[in-house]
Design an enzyme around this catalytic site. Structure first.
Site, PDB file in Angstrom:
ATOM      1  N   THR A  98      -7.557  -5.482  -3.914  1.00  0.00           N
ATOM      2  CA  THR A  98      -6.473  -5.017  -3.045  1.00  0.00           C
ATOM      3  C   THR A  98      -7.090  -4.777  -1.685  1.00  0.00           C
ATOM      4  OG1 THR A  98      -5.189  -4.048  -4.829  1.00  0.00           O
ATOM      5  CG2 THR A  98      -4.800  -3.177  -2.614  1.00  0.00           C
ATOM      6  N   LYS A 173       1.420  -6.452  -2.403  1.00  0.00           N
ATOM      7  CA  LYS A 173       0.716  -5.336  -3.036  1.00  0.00           C
ATOM      8  C   LYS A 173       0.865  -4.067  -2.200  1.00  0.00           C
ATOM      9  CE  LYS A 173      -1.924  -3.060  -5.887  1.00  0.00           C
ATOM     10  NZ  LYS A 173      -3.298  -3.290  -6.337  1.00  0.00           N
ATOM     11  N   LYS A 241      -7.432   4.305  -0.508  1.00  0.00           N
ATOM     12  CA  LYS A 241      -7.833   3.049   0.135  1.00  0.00           C
ATOM     13  C   LYS A 241      -6.612   2.168   0.356  1.00  0.00           C
ATOM     14  CE  LYS A 241      -8.784  -0.711  -2.007  1.00  0.00           C
ATOM     15  NZ  LYS A 241      -9.272  -1.824  -2.834  1.00  0.00           N
TER      16      LYS A 241
END
Lengths: 290, 290
Positions: A98, A173, A241
């Site tokens: 990701t 995502k 993150k």
């Protein structure tokens, strides 16, 4: 082209499970990981160890990466002894980390100059999805490359979607994590209100979890926290993150997302308080619920 | 005591449907509403019209209210010609408005002084739930009063929960709306990111709506907005009222809920832009999605 040899870079919890499925599907794997011990299960199964990302990429049909942060992705792809410096035209390179959609476009452009097929393919479904090969795989890149990589993706996931051109997998995502941020914080705030106002928290869950307030986050993730289980399905620091990627790139795209910004600041606060290795349900702690 | 006569104050969309179910269940209804025309269906069915809340409350076994804002609730219960000035000891008074738990406690205390049984019983499930008698009813008050009112509640709803002492029903309803606020805004922000970054919004929905990002708000409410339908299931201005109650009372309880505060400010902005009569999915407009 038939895909036989795969270089797999990043054998953490997710990566090790995914690489194992690829071996089970008959692909020949070479692996690299910063911490070699985490690759031992795969090596015992017959994977070949490589001493660097570049060495792992060399001579493969497909190179797959699932590493930590965007800066790691950038280093592994664009660094001096990185993937793009070591693979010939025609190779497929697939980043399943990701990571940033803007970085994914940059890697795609650099790869294209060399005739290398780059695809971004982050996943959802967590460690359980990785273990059971039921991940959703969100793919950005050329349609022909998406098609060529089907046998590889099919070994690791179930819901495999071509979202659009390079970066589109990472964008999807980011959307996923942004929706999670709101639902997670909303559920935490609901229980914070319940507790502060003196309601029975369990009764509150029974009363509100089936209707318009229901969400996967409330009914699964936060639910676990309410029962005292803060073990990570997905770690808060990894969520931080992901939300940072969403925040930075949404600013670049001109979208102001205040709830995302708020939830990121809450997650960062919990990381400072040494809760980053707990599951995302530990956001309850930000709101004073034990 | 057998409950036969019910005074019903507030025959808007929700109230009219709920009062109709009570008549169908055999209760004799007297009704009052600020706008008489909205009670006409019930009057045609045999309900008795009353010219004031006080007149509607007089001589009833149970008085039910479902009006607009907390200030309306306060006026109807505690005003000079209000309910408490007009009912004898032993009467049950049931506020089904979504209102303030602090006000509910105040009404309970004032009622108790007169031997009147006050209960707060806001509902979830919206106009569809009211129409189909499938509402969830979240009840605060004495356990014996909750038990005595079962036949009344059972005519209007399915999931009837005693949350605790006076105010607890309103607190649970606030929790419900707070969780909705986060999930709704999270879904809107996800699609705002999708649009700003150039993703196909429909494809994004297909990719993220089944997993960890899923919520009733994303999969039902926001979904309608994405298909261009902004008709109200639940009006933004009513949601604004509910979130204001949550914000004010959470401050009184000592809980800081920043996501709730943010979403309330977004809803208020949309009310200023004349979107208050649209459904809550119109929060998409705040984020620039049409």
């Amino acid at each position: 082209m038939e895909i036989r040899n795969i270089g797999f870079i990043g054998t953490g919890i997710m990566g090790a499970a995914m690489a194992g499925h690829l071996m089970d599907a008959g692909f020949r794997l070479s692996v690299y990981n910063r911490t070699k011990s985490k690759a031992e299960g795969l090596l015992a199964k017959g994977a070949v160890w490589c001493d660097s990302p570049g060495a792992c990429a060399k001579g493969q049909d497909v190179v797959i990466t699932i590493v930590g942060y965007p800066k790691d992705v950038e280093e592994v792809y664009l660094g001096k002894d990185g993937i793009l410096a070591n693979v010939p035209a025609g190779t497929y390179v697939v980043d399943m980390t990701t990571s940033s959609p803007i970085l994914a476009e940059k890697i795609f452009a650099a790869a294209k100059e060399k005739g290398v097929h780059a695809v971004d393919a982050p996943v959802t479904g967590g460690d359980v999805g990785a273990k059971n090969a039921t991940l959703s795989i969100l793919v950005g890149g050329e349609a022909e490359d998406f098609a060529a990589l089907q046998p590889v993706f099919a070994a690791m996931g179930k819901n495999i979607v071509h979202m659009g051109s390079a970066g589109a997998g990472q964008k999807a995502k980011a959307c996923n994590q942004i929706a999670i941020a709101g639902a997670l914080a909303g559920a935490c705030e609901a229980y914070a209100y319940a507790k502060a106002s003196g309601l029975d928290v369990e009764k509150t869950y029974q009363a509100i979890s089936a209707g318009a307030a229901s969400s996967f986050q409330m009914n699964n993730v936060v639910r676990r926290g309410l029962s005292g289980d803060f073990a990570p399905g997905f770690m808060l620091k990894h969520f931080g993150k992901d939300l940072a990627i969403g925040t930075e790139t949404s600013a670049a795209y001109g979208a102001a997302l205040p709830v995302l910004a708020q939830v990121l600041s809450e997650v960062r606060q919990m990381e400072r308080l040494q809760e980053g290795d707990k599951g995302t349900q530990a956001l309850l702690h930000y709101y004073g619920l034990e």
